[in-house]
Design a protein around this motif. Structure first.
Motif, PDB file in Angstrom:
ATOM      1  N   SER A 134     -54.419  28.001  10.086  1.00  0.00           N
ATOM      2  CA  SER A 134     -53.830  27.707  11.401  1.00  0.00           C
ATOM      3  C   SER A 134     -54.079  26.257  11.782  1.00  0.00           C
ATOM      4  O   SER A 134     -53.190  25.582  12.322  1.00  0.00           O
ATOM      5  N   MET A 135     -55.292  25.759  11.496  1.00  0.00           N
ATOM      6  CA  MET A 135     -55.601  24.356  11.755  1.00  0.00           C
ATOM      7  C   MET A 135     -54.685  23.446  10.963  1.00  0.00           C
ATOM      8  O   MET A 135     -54.105  22.485  11.490  1.00  0.00           O
ATOM      9  N   VAL A 136     -54.533  23.744   9.665  1.00  0.00           N
ATOM     10  CA  VAL A 136     -53.704  22.909   8.801  1.00  0.00           C
ATOM     11  C   VAL A 136     -52.243  22.946   9.244  1.00  0.00           C
ATOM     12  O   VAL A 136     -51.587  21.901   9.385  1.00  0.00           O
ATOM     13  N   ILE A 137     -51.732  24.137   9.472  1.00  0.00           N
ATOM     14  CA  ILE A 137     -50.336  24.282   9.905  1.00  0.00           C
ATOM     15  C   ILE A 137     -50.114  23.581  11.235  1.00  0.00           C
ATOM     16  O   ILE A 137     -49.109  22.881  11.433  1.00  0.00           O
ATOM     17  N   GLY A 138     -51.056  23.772  12.160  1.00  0.00           N
ATOM     18  CA  GLY A 138     -50.924  23.138  13.472  1.00  0.00           C
ATOM     19  C   GLY A 138     -50.880  21.627  13.375  1.00  0.00           C
ATOM     20  O   GLY A 138     -50.041  20.969  14.012  1.00  0.00           O
ATOM     21  N   LEU A 139     -51.768  21.044  12.574  1.00  0.00           N
ATOM     22  CA  LEU A 139     -51.791  19.588  12.412  1.00  0.00           C
ATOM     23  C   LEU A 139     -50.500  19.086  11.786  1.00  0.00           C
ATOM     24  O   LEU A 139     -49.921  18.088  12.230  1.00  0.00           O
ATOM     25  N   VAL A 140     -50.034  19.768  10.741  1.00  0.00           N
ATOM     26  CA  VAL A 140     -48.804  19.342  10.058  1.00  0.00           C
ATOM     27  C   VAL A 140     -47.607  19.412  10.999  1.00  0.00           C
ATOM     28  O   VAL A 140     -46.791  18.474  11.087  1.00  0.00           O
ATOM     29  N   VAL A 141     -47.490  20.507  11.721  1.00  0.00           N
ATOM     30  CA  VAL A 141     -46.360  20.674  12.642  1.00  0.00           C
ATOM     31  C   VAL A 141     -46.410  19.643  13.766  1.00  0.00           C
ATOM     32  O   VAL A 141     -45.386  19.027  14.106  1.00  0.00           O
ATOM     33  N   MET A 142     -47.593  19.447  14.347  1.00  0.00           N
ATOM     34  CA  MET A 142     -47.716  18.494  15.452  1.00  0.00           C
ATOM     35  C   MET A 142     -47.441  17.061  14.984  1.00  0.00           C
ATOM     36  O   MET A 142     -46.761  16.288  15.673  1.00  0.00           O
TER      37      MET A 142
END
Length: 230
Positions: A134-142
């Motif tokens: 979730s951290m990785v996905i969130g950073l990539v998306v943001m």
């Protein structure tokens, strides 16, 4: 007060101070502002230095480093960061609003971290893998929405892509990350509920009024948002 007078957002506060305060106090106020800015800058540098030296350098790059070597590396790193910040600060003048820009940049890492913290408080069986991804996905998306898209489209706001403001986009990303972790907890829950362990003589018994105070704060925040969203 200055609407329609050609005063930019970032100049309004300084003009307000100059118009309201007596001339004798403007220098004093400037000293107060400089002190506040420097203290915030120093705090950011100290945090950055600690995160790099103890979290990355000591544990990943050079675990065998002595304390003296770690401190020297931290000093060098934070010096580079300070110089980069000084050269990068003037670039903020190109933004329409420094406040909105900084809040947007803070959201890149704050939203994923906040999502993990909130879910960790609400569900003790969320697997660590779900939080990590979730951290990785969130950073990539943001980063994609708030940095990459505007950079590739001549500074276009992501509103043109999503149809909504950046702040609402952050809310949607937050909710999506919470959903990912919730699904992870249902599909592959931890065998044992996670429990916080503390090594401190301080009494960590929760305050009995925590739940009531939390509900009041949440209602107040939602009410404020609803009032100003119009």
């Amino acid at each position: 007060m200055y609407f329609g007078q050609g005063v930019s957002n970032d100049d309004a506060y300084g003009k307000l101070v100059a118009d309201v305060l007596p001339a004798q106090l403007t220098g004093f106020f400037a000293a107060v502002m400089v002190g506040a800015i420097l203290s915030s800058f120093n705090a950011a540098l100290n945090s950055t230095s600690a995160l790099f030296s103890l979290g990355l350098y000591k544990h990943v790059i050079n675990p065998a480093a002595s304390d003296e070597k770690t401190v020297k590396t931290a000093k060098l790193f934070v010096t580079v960061i300070a110089i980069a910040a000084m050269f990068g600060a003037p670039l903020l003048s190109k933004t329409s609003s420094i406040f909105s820009y900084l809040q947007t940049m803070n959201g890149i890492y704050a939203i994923p971290i906040f999502a993990v913290v909130v879910m960790g408080m609400l569900n003790k069986r969320v697997p660590s893998a779900a939080a990590f991804y979730s951290m990785v996905i969130g950073l990539v998306v943001m980063i994609g929405l708030l940095i990459a898209y505007p950079a590739l489209n001549g500074g276009a706001n992501t509103t043109e892509l999503t149809g909504i403001s950046n702040f609402h986009t952050m809310g949607i990303v937050f909710g999506s990350l919470m959903l990912i972790m919730f699904i992870g907890a249902k599909v592959a829950p931890r065998e044992n509920p996670w429990e916080i362990t503390t090594n401190t003589p301080i009494d960590m018994t929760p305050w009995k009024g925590t739940k009531v105070a939390s509900i009041i704060l949440v209602i107040a925040v939602v009410a404020i948002y609803a009032a100003f969203s119009k």
